[in-house]
Design a protein around this motif. Structure first.
Motif, short mmCIF file in Angstrom:
data_model
loop_
_atom_site.label_atom_id
_atom_site.label_comp_id
_atom_site.label_asym_id
_atom_site.label_seq_id
_atom_site.Cartn_x
_atom_site.Cartn_y
_atom_site.Cartn_z
N GLN A 1 0.84 -1.20 0.00
CA GLN A 1 0.00 0.00 0.00
C GLN A 1 0.88 1.27 0.00
O GLN A 1 2.05 1.24 0.39
N PRO A 2 0.31 2.40 -0.45
CA PRO A 2 1.14 3.62 -0.58
C PRO A 2 1.48 4.25 0.75
O PRO A 2 0.72 4.18 1.72
N LEU A 3 2.65 4.88 0.76
CA LEU A 3 3.05 5.79 1.84
C LEU A 3 2.87 7.21 1.30
O LEU A 3 3.32 7.52 0.19
N LEU A 4 2.21 8.06 2.08
CA LEU A 4 2.04 9.44 1.68
C LEU A 4 3.29 10.24 2.04
O LEU A 4 4.20 9.74 2.71
N ALA A 5 3.35 11.49 1.60
CA ALA A 5 4.52 12.34 1.87
C ALA A 5 4.76 12.45 3.37
O ALA A 5 3.85 12.82 4.13
N GLY A 6 5.95 12.12 3.81
CA GLY A 6 6.32 12.22 5.22
C GLY A 6 5.93 11.04 6.07
O GLY A 6 6.31 10.98 7.25
N GLU A 7 5.21 10.07 5.53
CA GLU A 7 4.79 8.91 6.31
C GLU A 7 5.94 7.91 6.47
O GLU A 7 6.82 7.81 5.60
N THR A 8 5.89 7.17 7.58
CA THR A 8 6.95 6.20 7.90
C THR A 8 6.33 4.88 8.36
O THR A 8 5.36 4.88 9.12
N ILE A 9 6.87 3.79 7.88
CA ILE A 9 6.53 2.44 8.37
C ILE A 9 7.71 1.98 9.22
O ILE A 9 8.87 2.00 8.76
N SER A 10 7.45 1.59 10.47
CA SER A 10 8.52 1.19 11.39
C SER A 10 8.29 -0.23 11.88
O SER A 10 7.15 -0.65 12.11
N PHE A 11 9.40 -0.96 12.05
CA PHE A 11 9.33 -2.30 12.63
C PHE A 11 10.68 -2.63 13.25
O PHE A 11 11.66 -1.91 13.06
N GLU A 12 10.71 -3.73 13.99
CA GLU A 12 11.96 -4.17 14.63
C GLU A 12 12.14 -5.66 14.38
O GLU A 12 11.17 -6.42 14.42
N TYR A 13 13.37 -6.05 14.10
CA TYR A 13 13.66 -7.47 13.92
C TYR A 13 14.88 -7.86 14.75
O TYR A 13 15.66 -6.99 15.19
N SER A 14 15.03 -9.14 14.97
CA SER A 14 16.14 -9.65 15.79
C SER A 14 16.92 -10.69 15.00
O SER A 14 16.34 -11.62 14.42
N ASN A 15 18.20 -10.52 15.00
CA ASN A 15 19.07 -11.46 14.29
C ASN A 15 20.49 -11.27 14.82
O ASN A 15 20.81 -10.25 15.45
N SER A 16 21.37 -12.23 14.56
CA SER A 16 22.74 -12.11 15.03
C SER A 16 23.52 -11.04 14.27
O SER A 16 24.60 -10.62 14.71
N PHE A 17 22.99 -10.58 13.13
CA PHE A 17 23.66 -9.52 12.35
C PHE A 17 22.57 -8.72 11.64
O PHE A 17 21.47 -9.23 11.39
N PRO A 18 22.84 -7.45 11.29
CA PRO A 18 21.85 -6.66 10.57
C PRO A 18 21.88 -6.98 9.08
O PRO A 18 22.93 -7.27 8.50
N TYR A 19 20.72 -6.91 8.44
CA TYR A 19 20.64 -7.09 6.98
C TYR A 19 20.89 -5.75 6.30
O TYR A 19 20.52 -4.69 6.81
N GLN A 20 21.51 -5.84 5.13
CA GLN A 20 21.71 -4.64 4.31
C GLN A 20 20.44 -4.42 3.48
O GLN A 20 20.18 -5.15 2.53
#
Length: 206
Positions: free
Chosen positions: A170-189
């Motif tokens: 679905q679309p993000l409007l101007a200035g909108e942000t989708i946030s989430f958190e994940y857990s892993n032994s290393f960060p993904y690029q």
């Protein structure tokens, strides 16, 4: 036996007096000449040597103004590790699709098991109006993304290798942000692979 002075003729007395005067004058001249040669004449005293001027102090280095920290436009309360994508805000240039999407990734709260956690914010940085800057179908390069903790699949989920979908398409409007958190032994690029400018009024809710 000497003759008394009164017995000497006056001319002899006068000659003797002149001799005394001449001898005294010659003695004065010789003393003055010797004084001049030695450099002690009060009227010809040698000039005093100029006193050495104090050495000039080296110039102080100019004080540099403390560099002010650069502010990164991002959602608050995010410990940013890196920012991927998105060009700076533009004025009245309309939607640019994937170029207007930025991904901020930072450190989250480590799980009780000790597994590191990472926060992710996907932001639409288009500066136009909402009607001009709706961006949908945001696909992210994510490798074999997985998480020990649950990630809301409506916000972010892996569709295939190196292909994750943001906001359920679905679309993000101007200035909108989708946030989430994940857990892993290393960060993904994470980086934006594709995004499309849409009219948000025509989008359907998930």
């Amino acid at each position: 036996m000497r003759a008394p002075l009164s017995a000497c003729p006056p001319s002899a007395l006068a000659a003797a007096a002149w001799m005394v005067v001449l001898i005294g004058a010659l003695g004065s001249l010789s003393v003055a000449s010797a004084s001049d040669d030695a450099g002690f004449s009060p009227t010809h005293a040698p000039p005093l040597a100029p006193s050495p001027s104090p050495a000039a102090a080296p110039p102080h280095p100019a004080h540099r103004a403390a560099a002010l920290p650069r502010k990164v436009l991002r959602p608050a309360d995010t410990d940013v590790m890196n920012v991927v994508g998105a060009r700076p805000y533009r004025v009245a240039e309309g939607c640019a699709g994937a170029e207007d999407i930025a991904i901020y990734q930072g450190r989250g709260t480590r799980l009780p098991s000790g597994v590191p956690a990472y926060t992710v914010d996907v932001m639409n940085r288009c500066s136009g109006s909402d009607g001009e800057c709706g961006i949908a179908g945001i696909h992210v390069r994510c490798g074999w993304f997985s998480s020990v903790s649950l990630v809301d699949p409506r916000k972010f989920r892996r569709l295939a290798e190196d292909d994750c979908l943001v906001n359920d398409g679905q679309p993000l409007l101007a200035g909108e942000t989708i946030s989430f958190e994940y857990s892993n032994s290393f960060p993904y690029q994470l980086s934006v692979a594709d995004a499309t400018c849409v009219d948000p009024s025509a989008a359907t809710s998930p």
